[in-house]
Design a protein around this motif. Structure first.
Motif, PDB file in Angstrom:
ATOM      1  N   ASN A  33       0.879  -1.313  -0.039  1.00  0.00           N
ATOM      2  CA  ASN A  33      -0.087  -0.114   0.088  1.00  0.00           C
ATOM      3  C   ASN A  33       0.877   1.239   0.031  1.00  0.00           C
ATOM      4  O   ASN A  33       0.589   2.156   0.748  1.00  0.00           O
ATOM      5  CB  ASN A  33      -0.943   0.128   1.216  1.00  0.00           C
ATOM      6  N   TYR A  34       1.968   1.331  -0.728  1.00  0.00           N
ATOM      7  CA  TYR A  34       2.744   2.559  -0.999  1.00  0.00           C
ATOM      8  C   TYR A  34       3.361   3.059   0.085  1.00  0.00           C
ATOM      9  O   TYR A  34       3.847   4.035   0.347  1.00  0.00           O
ATOM     10  CB  TYR A  34       1.767   3.615  -1.764  1.00  0.00           C
ATOM     11  N   VAL A  35       3.546   2.102   1.097  1.00  0.00           N
ATOM     12  CA  VAL A  35       4.494   2.342   2.336  1.00  0.00           C
ATOM     13  C   VAL A  35       5.988   2.318   1.741  1.00  0.00           C
ATOM     14  O   VAL A  35       6.209   1.528   1.261  1.00  0.00           O
ATOM     15  CB  VAL A  35       4.250   1.667   3.362  1.00  0.00           C
ATOM     16  N   PRO A  36       6.810   3.717   2.270  1.00  0.00           N
ATOM     17  CA  PRO A  36       8.046   3.433   1.706  1.00  0.00           C
ATOM     18  C   PRO A  36       8.860   2.193   2.377  1.00  0.00           C
ATOM     19  O   PRO A  36       8.672   2.015   3.375  1.00  0.00           O
ATOM     20  CB  PRO A  36       8.757   4.804   2.240  1.00  0.00           C
ATOM     21  N   PRO A  37       9.604   1.720   1.573  1.00  0.00           N
ATOM     22  CA  PRO A  37      10.605   0.363   2.211  1.00  0.00           C
ATOM     23  C   PRO A  37      11.256   0.701   3.232  1.00  0.00           C
ATOM     24  O   PRO A  37      11.597  -0.259   4.289  1.00  0.00           O
ATOM     25  CB  PRO A  37      11.555  -0.191   1.013  1.00  0.00           C
ATOM     26  N   LYS A  38      11.811   1.988   3.528  1.00  0.00           N
ATOM     27  CA  LYS A  38      12.673   2.163   4.760  1.00  0.00           C
ATOM     28  C   LYS A  38      11.586   2.058   5.937  1.00  0.00           C
ATOM     29  O   LYS A  38      12.176   1.807   7.155  1.00  0.00           O
ATOM     30  CB  LYS A  38      13.254   3.607   4.554  1.00  0.00           C
ATOM     31  N   ASP A  39      10.281   2.167   5.932  1.00  0.00           N
ATOM     32  CA  ASP A  39       9.426   2.255   7.059  1.00  0.00           C
ATOM     33  C   ASP A  39       9.040   0.568   7.135  1.00  0.00           C
ATOM     34  O   ASP A  39       8.040   0.568   7.908  1.00  0.00           O
ATOM     35  CB  ASP A  39       8.327   3.083   6.577  1.00  0.00           C
ATOM     36  N   MET A  40       9.347  -0.342   6.552  1.00  0.00           N
ATOM     37  CA  MET A  40       9.015  -1.577   6.775  1.00  0.00           C
ATOM     38  C   MET A  40       9.891  -2.678   7.237  1.00  0.00           C
ATOM     39  O   MET A  40      11.307  -2.230   7.098  1.00  0.00           O
ATOM     40  CB  MET A  40       8.590  -2.241   5.107  1.00  0.00           C
ATOM     41  N   GLY A  41       9.583  -3.690   7.594  1.00  0.00           N
ATOM     42  CA  GLY A  41      10.536  -4.695   8.155  1.00  0.00           C
ATOM     43  C   GLY A  41      10.497  -6.050   7.489  1.00  0.00           C
ATOM     44  O   GLY A  41       9.821  -6.223   6.390  1.00  0.00           O
ATOM     45  N   ASN A  42      11.044  -6.783   7.860  1.00  0.00           N
ATOM     46  CA  ASN A  42      11.304  -8.172   7.401  1.00  0.00           C
ATOM     47  C   ASN A  42       9.760  -8.971   7.101  1.00  0.00           C
ATOM     48  O   ASN A  42       9.582  -9.691   6.022  1.00  0.00           O
ATOM     49  CB  ASN A  42      12.345  -9.252   8.030  1.00  0.00           C
ATOM     50  N   SER A  43       8.944  -8.779   7.995  1.00  0.00           N
ATOM     51  CA  SER A  43       7.663  -9.184   8.016  1.00  0.00           C
ATOM     52  C   SER A  43       7.058  -8.893   6.699  1.00  0.00           C
ATOM     53  O   SER A  43       6.271  -9.613   6.216  1.00  0.00           O
ATOM     54  CB  SER A  43       6.730  -8.979   9.059  1.00  0.00           C
ATOM     55  N   LYS A  44       7.171  -7.679   6.196  1.00  0.00           N
ATOM     56  CA  LYS A  44       6.628  -7.368   4.803  1.00  0.00           C
ATOM     57  C   LYS A  44       7.244  -8.024   3.818  1.00  0.00           C
ATOM     58  O   LYS A  44       6.441  -8.274   2.896  1.00  0.00           O
ATOM     59  CB  LYS A  44       6.875  -5.845   4.846  1.00  0.00           C
ATOM     60  N   ILE A  45       8.476  -8.130   3.795  1.00  0.00           N
ATOM     61  CA  ILE A  45       8.979  -9.034   2.636  1.00  0.00           C
ATOM     62  C   ILE A  45       8.339 -10.366   2.701  1.00  0.00           C
ATOM     63  O   ILE A  45       8.029 -10.951   1.657  1.00  0.00           O
ATOM     64  CB  ILE A  45      10.544  -8.900   2.663  1.00  0.00           C
ATOM     65  N   GLU A  46       8.463 -10.912   3.922  1.00  0.00           N
ATOM     66  CA  GLU A  46       8.029 -12.428   3.882  1.00  0.00           C
ATOM     67  C   GLU A  46       6.427 -12.442   3.341  1.00  0.00           C
ATOM     68  O   GLU A  46       5.972 -13.283   2.652  1.00  0.00           O
ATOM     69  CB  GLU A  46       7.797 -12.929   5.363  1.00  0.00           C
ATOM     70  N   ARG A  47       5.505 -11.470   3.828  1.00  0.00           N
ATOM     71  CA  ARG A  47       4.501 -11.285   3.424  1.00  0.00           C
ATOM     72  C   ARG A  47       4.075 -11.111   1.865  1.00  0.00           C
ATOM     73  O   ARG A  47       3.321 -12.054   1.229  1.00  0.00           O
ATOM     74  CB  ARG A  47       3.649  -9.923   4.015  1.00  0.00           C
ATOM     75  N   LEU A  48       4.887 -10.464   1.127  1.00  0.00           N
ATOM     76  CA  LEU A  48       4.965 -10.491  -0.279  1.00  0.00           C
ATOM     77  C   LEU A  48       5.368 -11.631  -0.836  1.00  0.00           C
ATOM     78  O   LEU A  48       4.704 -12.261  -1.760  1.00  0.00           O
ATOM     79  CB  LEU A  48       5.965  -9.471  -0.781  1.00  0.00           C
ATOM     80  N   LEU A  49       6.341 -12.482  -0.113  1.00  0.00           N
ATOM     81  CA  LEU A  49       6.734 -13.688  -0.790  1.00  0.00           C
ATOM     82  C   LEU A  49       5.817 -14.966  -0.609  1.00  0.00           C
ATOM     83  O   LEU A  49       5.871 -15.477  -1.406  1.00  0.00           O
ATOM     84  CB  LEU A  49       8.043 -14.079  -0.420  1.00  0.00           C
ATOM     85  N   LYS A  50       4.993 -14.946   0.461  1.00  0.00           N
ATOM     86  CA  LYS A  50       3.993 -15.758   0.673  1.00  0.00           C
ATOM     87  C   LYS A  50       2.880 -15.531  -0.224  1.00  0.00           C
ATOM     88  O   LYS A  50       2.179 -16.440  -0.796  1.00  0.00           O
ATOM     89  CB  LYS A  50       3.753 -15.879   2.264  1.00  0.00           C
ATOM     90  N   GLY A  51       2.718 -14.149  -0.472  1.00  0.00           N
ATOM     91  CA  GLY A  51       1.566 -13.750  -1.565  1.00  0.00           C
ATOM     92  C   GLY A  51       1.641 -14.049  -2.769  1.00  0.00           C
ATOM     93  O   GLY A  51       0.827 -14.045  -3.669  1.00  0.00           O
ATOM     94  N   LEU A  52       2.799 -14.327  -3.491  1.00  0.00           N
ATOM     95  CA  LEU A  52       2.991 -14.626  -4.696  1.00  0.00           C
ATOM     96  C   LEU A  52       2.580 -15.917  -5.148  1.00  0.00           C
ATOM     97  O   LEU A  52       2.703 -16.970  -4.539  1.00  0.00           O
ATOM     98  CB  LEU A  52       4.558 -14.393  -5.144  1.00  0.00           C
TER      99      LEU A  52
END
Length: 52
Positions: A33-52
């Motif tokens: 949802n257009y949150v800058p990557p610097k404001d995200m943690g590893n959980s956001k990356i895991e969420r993306l990879l699980k969603g693919l």
């Protein structure tokens, strides 16, 4: 995105690699949802990879 592009150019990445990285960063940002990557943690990356 511009700072990422500058970093890739500075490190002499190939143009095709640069385009690929920027493409995936764009997907990552839109997925979160257009949150800058610097404001995200590893959980956001895991969420993306699980969603693919």
């Amino acid at each position: 995105m511009e700072s990422i592009k500058t970093e890739l150019i500075t490190k002499h990445y190939r143009y095709t690699t640069e385009k690929s990285y920027l493409h995936w960063v764009g997907i990552f940002i839109r997925f979160n949802n257009y949150v800058p990557p610097k404001d995200m943690g590893n959980s956001k990356i895991e969420r993306l990879l699980k969603g693919l």
